[in-house]
Design a protein around this motif. Sequence first.
Motif, PDB file in Angstrom:
ATOM      1  N   ARG A  39       0.860  -1.182   0.000  1.00 32.34           N
ATOM      2  CA  ARG A  39       0.000   0.000   0.000  1.00 32.34           C
ATOM      3  C   ARG A  39       0.898   1.233   0.000  1.00 32.34           C
ATOM      4  NH1 ARG A  39      -3.651  -0.271   5.019  1.00 32.34           N
ATOM      5  NH2 ARG A  39      -4.256   1.774   4.193  1.00 32.34           N
ATOM      6  N   PRO A  40       1.377   1.653  -1.177  1.00 33.74           N
ATOM      7  CA  PRO A  40       2.367   2.733  -1.249  1.00 33.74           C
ATOM      8  C   PRO A  40       1.897   4.050  -0.641  1.00 33.74           C
ATOM      9  CG  PRO A  40       2.196   1.583  -3.344  1.00 33.74           C
ATOM     10  CD  PRO A  40       1.060   1.109  -2.498  1.00 33.74           C
ATOM     11  N   ALA A  41       0.625   4.374  -0.795  1.00 34.90           N
ATOM     12  CA  ALA A  41       0.144   5.662  -0.310  1.00 34.90           C
ATOM     13  C   ALA A  41       0.317   5.825   1.195  1.00 34.90           C
ATOM     14  CB  ALA A  41      -1.317   5.852  -0.702  1.00 34.90           C
ATOM     15  N   ALA A  42       0.455   4.706   1.925  1.00 34.74           N
ATOM     16  CA  ALA A  42       0.623   4.757   3.378  1.00 34.74           C
ATOM     17  C   ALA A  42       2.073   4.976   3.783  1.00 34.74           C
ATOM     18  CB  ALA A  42       0.097   3.468   4.002  1.00 34.74           C
ATOM     19  N   ALA A 147       3.682   1.978 -11.377  1.00 32.20           N
ATOM     20  CA  ALA A 147       2.939   3.212 -11.129  1.00 32.20           C
ATOM     21  C   ALA A 147       2.256   3.223  -9.766  1.00 32.20           C
ATOM     22  CB  ALA A 147       1.908   3.435 -12.234  1.00 32.20           C
ATOM     23  N   ARG A 148       2.189   2.070  -9.111  1.00 28.96           N
ATOM     24  CA  ARG A 148       1.611   2.032  -7.758  1.00 28.96           C
ATOM     25  C   ARG A 148       2.413   2.895  -6.782  1.00 28.96           C
ATOM     26  NH1 ARG A 148       1.812  -4.048  -6.578  1.00 28.96           N
ATOM     27  NH2 ARG A 148       0.967  -3.441  -4.561  1.00 28.96           N
ATOM     28  N   ILE A 149       3.686   3.106  -7.074  1.00 30.27           N
ATOM     29  CA  ILE A 149       4.518   3.943  -6.209  1.00 30.27           C
ATOM     30  C   ILE A 149       4.017   5.383  -6.207  1.00 30.27           C
ATOM     31  CG2 ILE A 149       6.228   4.733  -7.922  1.00 30.27           C
ATOM     32  CD1 ILE A 149       7.142   3.403  -4.458  1.00 30.27           C
ATOM     33  N   LEU A 150       3.221   5.751  -7.210  1.00 27.22           N
ATOM     34  CA  LEU A 150       2.740   7.121  -7.357  1.00 27.22           C
ATOM     35  C   LEU A 150       1.411   7.367  -6.637  1.00 27.22           C
ATOM     36  CD1 LEU A 150       3.459   7.495 -11.184  1.00 27.22           C
ATOM     37  CD2 LEU A 150       4.954   8.153  -9.288  1.00 27.22           C
ATOM     38  N   GLU A 151       0.830   6.317  -6.075  1.00 31.75           N
ATOM     39  CA  GLU A 151      -0.465   6.451  -5.413  1.00 31.75           C
ATOM     40  C   GLU A 151      -0.384   7.459  -4.265  1.00 31.75           C
ATOM     41  OE1 GLU A 151      -1.729   2.595  -4.150  1.00 31.75           O
ATOM     42  OE2 GLU A 151      -1.777   1.774  -6.176  1.00 31.75           O
ATOM     43  N   GLY A 152      -1.418   8.297  -4.173  1.00 37.25           N
ATOM     44  CA  GLY A 152      -1.472   9.267  -3.082  1.00 37.25           C
ATOM     45  C   GLY A 152      -0.758  10.571  -3.378  1.00 37.25           C
ATOM     46  N   ILE A 153      -0.052  10.671  -4.502  1.00 36.24           N
ATOM     47  CA  ILE A 153       0.623  11.914  -4.894  1.00 36.24           C
ATOM     48  C   ILE A 153      -0.329  12.719  -5.779  1.00 36.24           C
ATOM     49  CG2 ILE A 153       2.575  12.917  -6.137  1.00 36.24           C
ATOM     50  CD1 ILE A 153       4.162  10.377  -5.523  1.00 36.24           C
ATOM     51  N   ASP A 154      -0.511  13.977  -5.473  1.00 37.67           N
ATOM     52  CA  ASP A 154      -1.418  14.840  -6.237  1.00 37.67           C
ATOM     53  C   ASP A 154      -0.633  15.587  -7.303  1.00 37.67           C
ATOM     54  OD1 ASP A 154      -3.341  16.494  -7.234  1.00 37.67           O
ATOM     55  OD2 ASP A 154      -3.666  17.616  -5.378  1.00 37.67           O
ATOM     56  N   GLU A 155      -0.690  15.083  -8.528  1.00 42.97           N
ATOM     57  CA  GLU A 155       0.070  15.693  -9.620  1.00 42.97           C
ATOM     58  C   GLU A 155      -0.438  17.086  -9.998  1.00 42.97           C
ATOM     59  OE1 GLU A 155      -3.219  13.352 -11.617  1.00 42.97           O
ATOM     60  OE2 GLU A 155      -1.905  13.150  -9.865  1.00 42.97           O
ATOM     61  N   THR A 156      -1.671  17.415  -9.600  1.00 45.32           N
ATOM     62  CA  THR A 156      -2.209  18.736  -9.944  1.00 45.32           C
ATOM     63  C   THR A 156      -1.494  19.849  -9.165  1.00 45.32           C
ATOM     64  OG1 THR A 156      -3.961  18.688  -8.253  1.00 45.32           O
ATOM     65  CG2 THR A 156      -4.467  17.713 -10.400  1.00 45.32           C
ATOM     66  N   GLN A 157      -0.700  19.481  -8.162  1.00 43.42           N
ATOM     67  CA  GLN A 157       0.075  20.474  -7.429  1.00 43.42           C
ATOM     68  C   GLN A 157       1.283  20.959  -8.231  1.00 43.42           C
ATOM     69  OE1 GLN A 157      -0.901  21.781  -4.335  1.00 43.42           O
ATOM     70  NE2 GLN A 157      -2.725  20.643  -4.976  1.00 43.42           N
ATOM     71  N   CYS A 158       1.546  20.315  -9.371  1.00 48.05           N
ATOM     72  CA  CYS A 158       2.640  20.732 -10.258  1.00 48.05           C
ATOM     73  C   CYS A 158       2.041  21.432 -11.474  1.00 48.05           C
ATOM     74  CB  CYS A 158       3.463  19.520 -10.708  1.00 48.05           C
ATOM     75  SG  CYS A 158       4.740  19.916 -11.926  1.00 48.05           S
ATOM     76  N   SER A 159       2.485  22.647 -11.742  1.00 45.19           N
ATOM     77  CA  SER A 159       1.962  23.424 -12.879  1.00 45.19           C
ATOM     78  C   SER A 159       2.903  23.411 -14.078  1.00 45.19           C
ATOM     79  CB  SER A 159       1.715  24.876 -12.441  1.00 45.19           C
ATOM     80  OG  SER A 159       2.921  25.470 -11.976  1.00 45.19           O
ATOM     81  N   GLU A 160       3.971  22.635 -13.994  1.00 48.09           N
ATOM     82  CA  GLU A 160       4.961  22.569 -15.080  1.00 48.09           C
ATOM     83  C   GLU A 160       4.323  22.046 -16.368  1.00 48.09           C
ATOM     84  OE1 GLU A 160       8.905  23.208 -16.405  1.00 48.09           O
ATOM     85  OE2 GLU A 160       8.106  23.511 -14.395  1.00 48.09           O
TER      86      GLU A 160
END
Length: 225
Positions: A39-42, A147-160
């Motif tokens: 459960r990567p997000a934890a 890609a499970r390692i990316l769970e819980g990360i909010d990509e919308t916080q990046c405006s690049e």
Amino acid sequence: MATDPKRRQKALAKKTAKRKAKAALARIAPPAGSLAGLRPAALPIYECLVPADLFEKGIGNLLVSRKLPDGNLVVGGFLVDAWCLGVKNALLQVWSEAKWERQVDRLGVREEPEEVEPAYAKKLILDAVAYARDLGFAPHPDYRAAARILEGIDETQCSEVFAFGQAERPHFFAGPNDTLARCRQILDTLRARLGPDGFHYTVSVQDPSQFRELGFGDEEHDDAP
């Protein structure tokens, strides 16, 4: 010999605490040698690394790591082709911190890994996959697991806004493991999507006649952008 009730109670409490800690670890971390229940997000982010010259060279290794309670790291690795194919390779593994340092040092010989925010790393990966899909290319089969390692990360916080391709066009740069048949498949896909002049390509051949195997006539090939 009589047992001290207080000592017995303390020992029982200690055993109970260990069982609870073990159960909590099992809920967020996989058994040794397995990633099935991960459960990567934890897990807290440890480090996210992106090659500083990714868009100049066109390809590089992007690493995202999270810290396990036992001190080891869960690592998602993505070989990102920013010029054409998106995620060309991927992995999800458990490494020790020592192995992480060794791998980063090894990458540093040919790349310039720089630390970035998790949102930046995730957005870059997702955008690279979307760019390649639009050209007709799916990410590597292991991408979904990695890609499970990316769970819980909010990509919308990046405006690049990332500029994929080279000189405003896709550029397929054949790697050492790309067979002639694989190159033909990629070039056929690009021709069908963009026409014969809508992309760049760089392919090494042993004999000029092999350009016919890549789907080009004698006057059509140009192995440099």
